[in-house]
Design a protein around this motif. Structure first.
Motif, mmCIF file in Angstrom:
data_model
loop_
_atom_site.group_PDB
_atom_site.id
_atom_site.type_symbol
_atom_site.label_atom_id
_atom_site.label_comp_id
_atom_site.label_asym_id
_atom_site.label_seq_id
_atom_site.Cartn_x
_atom_site.Cartn_y
_atom_site.Cartn_z
ATOM 1 N N ASP A 1 -4.948 -4.668 2.214
ATOM 2 C CA ASP A 1 -3.349 -4.720 2.032
ATOM 3 C C ASP A 1 -2.652 -6.194 1.992
ATOM 4 O OD1 ASP A 1 -3.411 -1.677 1.737
ATOM 5 O OD2 ASP A 1 -2.260 -1.259 3.689
ATOM 6 N N THR A 2 -3.041 -6.878 2.855
ATOM 7 C CA THR A 2 -2.748 -8.022 3.132
ATOM 8 C C THR A 2 -3.139 -8.954 2.085
ATOM 9 O OG1 THR A 2 -2.636 -7.910 5.490
ATOM 10 C CG2 THR A 2 -2.780 -10.100 4.659
ATOM 11 N N ILE B 1 -1.205 -8.402 -1.189
ATOM 12 C CA ILE B 1 0.054 -8.972 -1.116
ATOM 13 C C ILE B 1 0.105 -10.198 -1.441
ATOM 14 C CG2 ILE B 1 2.006 -9.302 0.534
ATOM 15 C CD1 ILE B 1 1.590 -6.758 1.883
ATOM 16 N N GLN C 1 1.795 -12.078 -4.473
ATOM 17 C CA GLN C 1 2.963 -13.229 -4.295
ATOM 18 C C GLN C 1 2.387 -14.579 -5.089
ATOM 19 O OE1 GLN C 1 2.416 -13.657 -0.001
ATOM 20 N NE2 GLN C 1 4.447 -12.568 0.219
#
Length: 57
Positions: free
Chosen positions: A15-16, A19, A23
């Motif tokens: 998930d990180t 993200i 970004q």
């Protein structure tokens, strides 16, 4: 319990990473000065995401 914890930890890492990549795409799109360029980058980003390609650094 450790297996469940490792799965949750792996999911959190994915998930990180997602993200972080998202970004990068947003920054790339927003760095365009013209609306036309932003629109073009959105189209390109959608294609790249569907093909699972990364932005070149």
């Amino acid at each position: 319990m450790r297996d469940k914890h490792k799965k949750e930890e792996g999911s959190l890492i994915k998930d990180t990473e997602y993200i972080s990549k998202a970004q990068e795409y947003v920054e790339w799109i927003n760095s365009a000065k013209k609306a036309e360029t932003r629109a073009s980058r959105i189209e390109k980003a959608l294609g790249m995401l569907s093909d699972r390609k990364k932005l070149k650094g």
